[in-house]
Every structure is written in structure tokens, then in C-alpha cells.
Enzyme design. Structure first.
Site, PDB file in Angstrom:
ATOM      1  N   SER A   1       0.831  -1.210   0.000  1.00 19.43           N
ATOM      2  CA  SER A   1       0.000   0.000   0.000  1.00 19.43           C
ATOM      3  C   SER A   1       0.863   1.257   0.000  1.00 19.43           C
ATOM      4  CB  SER A   1      -0.912   0.019   1.231  1.00 19.43           C
ATOM      5  OG  SER A   1      -1.827  -1.037   1.180  1.00 19.43           O
TER       6      SER A   1
ATOM      7  N   HIS B   1      -6.883   3.944   6.680  1.00 16.25           N
ATOM      8  CA  HIS B   1      -6.206   3.559   5.444  1.00 16.25           C
ATOM      9  C   HIS B   1      -5.545   4.755   4.770  1.00 16.25           C
ATOM     10  CE1 HIS B   1      -5.201   0.937   2.180  1.00 16.25           C
ATOM     11  NE2 HIS B   1      -5.802   1.706   1.297  1.00 16.25           N
TER      12      HIS B   1
ATOM     13  N   ALA C   1       2.894  -2.103   3.983  1.00 19.76           N
ATOM     14  CA  ALA C   1       2.634  -1.092   4.994  1.00 19.76           C
ATOM     15  C   ALA C   1       2.177  -1.825   6.245  1.00 19.76           C
ATOM     16  CB  ALA C   1       1.541  -0.139   4.515  1.00 19.76           C
TER      17      ALA C   1
ATOM     18  N   HIS D   1      -5.211  -9.653  -1.414  1.00 18.19           N
ATOM     19  CA  HIS D   1      -5.310  -9.879   0.026  1.00 18.19           C
ATOM     20  C   HIS D   1      -6.393 -10.915   0.331  1.00 18.19           C
ATOM     21  CE1 HIS D   1      -3.622  -5.787  -0.302  1.00 18.19           C
ATOM     22  NE2 HIS D   1      -3.017  -6.041   0.843  1.00 18.19           N
TER      23      HIS D   1
ATOM     24  N   TYR E   1      -8.365 -10.786   2.836  1.00 16.08           N
ATOM     25  CA  TYR E   1      -9.574 -10.121   3.323  1.00 16.08           C
ATOM     26  C   TYR E   1     -10.480  -9.646   2.196  1.00 16.08           C
ATOM     27  CZ  TYR E   1      -7.101  -5.635   2.543  1.00 16.08           C
ATOM     28  OH  TYR E   1      -6.413  -4.585   2.003  1.00 16.08           O
ATOM     29  N   GLU E   2      -9.953  -9.562   0.968  1.00 15.31           N
ATOM     30  CA  GLU E   2     -10.793  -9.154  -0.161  1.00 15.31           C
ATOM     31  C   GLU E   2     -11.772 -10.243  -0.567  1.00 15.31           C
ATOM     32  OE1 GLU E   2      -8.638  -6.745  -3.335  1.00 15.31           O
ATOM     33  OE2 GLU E   2      -6.965  -7.709  -2.289  1.00 15.31           O
TER      34      GLU E   2
ATOM     35  N   MET F   1      -1.521  -7.188   7.050  1.00 21.84           N
ATOM     36  CA  MET F   1      -2.501  -8.105   6.460  1.00 21.84           C
ATOM     37  C   MET F   1      -2.014  -8.734   5.158  1.00 21.84           C
ATOM     38  SD  MET F   1      -5.763  -5.560   7.022  1.00 21.84           S
ATOM     39  CE  MET F   1      -5.962  -4.676   8.570  1.00 21.84           C
ATOM     40  N   SER F   2      -0.708  -8.907   5.019  1.00 24.26           N
ATOM     41  CA  SER F   2      -0.176  -9.439   3.759  1.00 24.26           C
ATOM     42  C   SER F   2       1.151 -10.134   4.000  1.00 24.26           C
ATOM     43  CB  SER F   2       0.007  -8.287   2.753  1.00 24.26           C
ATOM     44  OG  SER F   2       1.043  -7.416   3.187  1.00 24.26           O
TER      45      SER F   2
ATOM     46  N   ASN G   1       1.873   3.593  10.971  1.00 25.61           N
ATOM     47  CA  ASN G   1       1.177   4.097  12.162  1.00 25.61           C
ATOM     48  C   ASN G   1       1.687   3.346  13.384  1.00 25.61           C
ATOM     49  OD1 ASN G   1      -0.599   1.819  10.906  1.00 25.61           O
ATOM     50  ND2 ASN G   1      -1.261   1.918  13.038  1.00 25.61           N
TER      51      ASN G   1
ATOM     52  N   HIS H   1      -3.804   0.466  -4.964  1.00 31.81           N
ATOM     53  CA  HIS H   1      -3.226  -0.682  -5.658  1.00 31.81           C
ATOM     54  C   HIS H   1      -3.649  -0.640  -7.127  1.00 31.81           C
ATOM     55  CE1 HIS H   1      -1.874  -3.184  -2.104  1.00 31.81           C
ATOM     56  NE2 HIS H   1      -2.520  -2.171  -1.533  1.00 31.81           N
TER      57      HIS H   1
END
Length: 311
Positions: free
Chosen positions: A33, A282, A118, A88, A90-91, A224-225, A248, A66
Site C-alpha cells: 500500500s 487507510h 505497509a 489480500h 480479506y478481499e 494483512m499481507s 502508524n 493498488h
């Protein structure tokens, strides 16, 4: 159709579309990201781009930031392919679809992959904008059964039970530290760390309690990746360099109790501000990615030049 047959079909499509003298990639780079600017490191000629939607058996990325395409070309003298926008779990993609591009890279001739992402910083010594060279991971979903190698083994790619104790290539990490000192360290207050990445399925960010648990288990960053792709890359015998950009600082302090004295007399707006302090978003991730993109590009390019100079 087996995963090997699907990957071979995708490779056949790509090689037919590429000019016959186009250099086969040695390196693949997966851009996380906000890190799609890595495509700017590819020379203008020769260069070829393919939208995921045109490639047989590829899924499409649905995440903001993306681009959803493969870019082939030269990174200095190194033939490379860049994945602008990863897939991902989660998609809604099956986990073997998330990792399918890695299979394609293997059949294209790739022997080294750079995974960028990220991530949220769990380690209190990490600042937003720092870069973390990954040396290990926690794959909670994989331990629970959401594993990219689950099912019949694709023996054309690798063994049934691949070890992961050597997953994060030590030589690649050595060259990355050297590259940092050469092209980045003197011009920034940004720091390069080494640390452990925790994979979570998403798409919700972690609760405070979950974040403290991951930190107690030894994780320095969370995202998440990356880990599913790494597992498949190692199954295929591809060397892995993985880098996280801290976008963050994860909130680790416990949620305030509703009966705390300091909360008495505060209105709804003030209470919301206390609870939302440090909350991730995000857009924040994308902004931090843009700010650090130049340093990340320099680091990746120089590290790979170092590696292939010594090959």
C-alpha cells in the site's frame, strides 16, 4: 486444473505477449500500500505492462492505492517484474489465489522476490516512517489452518513439508543493511530496523488487546499481507527479502474504563477523542507510504544491485 497447470497457462499468455527478446525476470517485487512508486525504478525501455484482468487465472485487487498490474522491465541491469497492488485474503480471495502470482513468477524464472508492505508498529522503538527488515513472522491464520499450502502438494514447485526457519534470506538482509548505509542513512532521520511481522487476516485493524497479545508473542509490526506470499515463495525455492514501512503506531494502552475519575464531567465529543487517539486509518497508511517512497525505492534498488554484483 491443478495450480501448476493454471500458473503455466498464465506464463504462456505473458511470454506470448512479450517480445521474443524481452529479458526474463530474475527478480519480482510486490509493492505494498502506497509503495507503487517502485515502478518508477523500472527503465522506460524495454517495458511491458499487463492488467491483472487480462492474465489467465489472476484475481483483481480491489484496494485503494493498488494499481492492479504487472510491470516488466529492467531495474538497472536486472530483469524484473513488479506487482503493483497485491491480492489480500480479506478481499475474499482464496488464499491460494492470493499467492498465485508467486507461482507464476517461479515459472517465469524468478529466483529472488522482494515483498514490501505497509504495517502498524507494535515495537515502541519504531517511529512512523521507519523501515523494518523482516527476519521472522507469526502466521496466526496459518497455524489455525488458513494456509496457502493446504491441500494436495504441488510437487512441481516444492516438497510437502517445507521448512521456514530459514525463510528470510540472511545474505539479502546483509546487502540491505549495506545499501542503507550507502544510499539512505546519511540523508534522513528515518531508521532501518530488523523485526518480526505478525500476519492478521483483516480487514479490520486490531483491537488494543489483540495488539498487546501480538507484542507479547514477539511481533514488532503487524499487517494483512506478505506472509502467505513468503510461504509459497519458499515452497518454490525463491529467496525472499521482506520490508515493512511503519505507517502508524499501534495503540497498545488498554481501553479506558467507563468509571475512571478522569472521565467524569466530559462530554461525548471529549470521550470520543480519548477513545480514538491513535486510531489507524487507510488514508494515513497511504500518506506515510508516499512520504517514505523515495527512501524505500533507493533501498530496494541498491540492495538488489549489491546482491547481483556479488552473484
Amino acid at each position: 486444473m491443478s495450480i501448476f497447470e493454471r500458473a503455466a497457462e498464465a506464463v504462456s499468455f505473458l511470454t506470448q505477449k512479450l517480445p521474443h527478446d524481452f529479458p526474463r525476470p530474475r527478480v519480482a517485487i510486490v509493492c505494498g500500500s502506497g509503495l507503487g512508486g517502485l515502478a518508477d525504478t523500472i527503465q522506460d525501455e524495454p517495458r511491458a505492462e499487463f492488467d491483472y484482468a487480462t492474465i489467465p487465472h489472476f484475481s483483481q485487487s480491489t484496494v485503494a492505492g493498488h494499481a492492479g498490474k504487472l510491470v516488466f522491465g529492467l531495474l538497472g541491469p536486472i530483469p524484473a517484474v513488479l506487482m503493483l497492488g497485491r491480492l489480500h485474503y480479506y478481499e475474499g480471495h482464496a488464499i491460494d489465489q492470493v499467492t498465485f502470482p508467486v507461482r507464476v513468477f517461479k515459472l517465469l524464472g524468478v529466483d529472488t522476490i522482494v515483498l514490501t508492505n505497509a504495517a502498524g508498529g507494535l515495537n515502541p522503538d519504531y517511529a512512523v516512517g521507519d523501515i523494518v527488515l523482516l527476519n521472522d513472522h507469526l502466521f496466526m491464520a496459518g497455524l489455525a489452518g488458513a494456509h496457502p499450502l493446504r491441500g494436495p502438494n504441488a510437487a512441481e514447485f516444492g516438497v510437502r513439508f517445507p521448512p521456514l526457519s530459514d525463510a528470510y534470506d540472511l545474505e539479502l538482509r546483509q546487502h540491505t543493511h549495506q545499501a542503507w548505509k550507502t544510499v539512505v542513512a546519511l540523508g534522513t532521520t528515518r531508521k532501518l530496523h530488523e523485526g518480526v511481522y505478525a500476519f492478521v487476516a483483516g480487514p479490520s485493524y486490531e483491537t488494543r488487546a489483540e495488539s498487546r497479545m501480538l507484542r507479547m508473542l514477539g511481533a514488532d509490526v503487524v499487517g494483512m499481507s506478505t506472509v502467505p506470499e513468503l510461504v509459497v515463495a519458499r515452497h518454490c525455492g525463491i529467496r525472499v527479502l521482506a520490508l515493512s514501512l511503519v505507517t502508524n503506531n499501534v495503540v497498545l494502552t488498554p481501553v479506558p474504563r467507563g468509571d475512571e475519575e478522569r472521565l467524569q464531567g466530559k462530554g461525548a465529543g471529549e470521550l470520543s477523542a480519548i477513545l480514538e487517539a491513535g486510531k489507524a486509518g487507510h488514508e494515513e497508511v497511504l500518506q506515510a507510504g508516499r512520504a517514505a517512497a523515495v527512501d524505500m525505492q533507493k533501498l530496494v534498488v541498491q540492495a538488489l544491485l549489491n546482491v547481483f554484483d556479488h552473484a
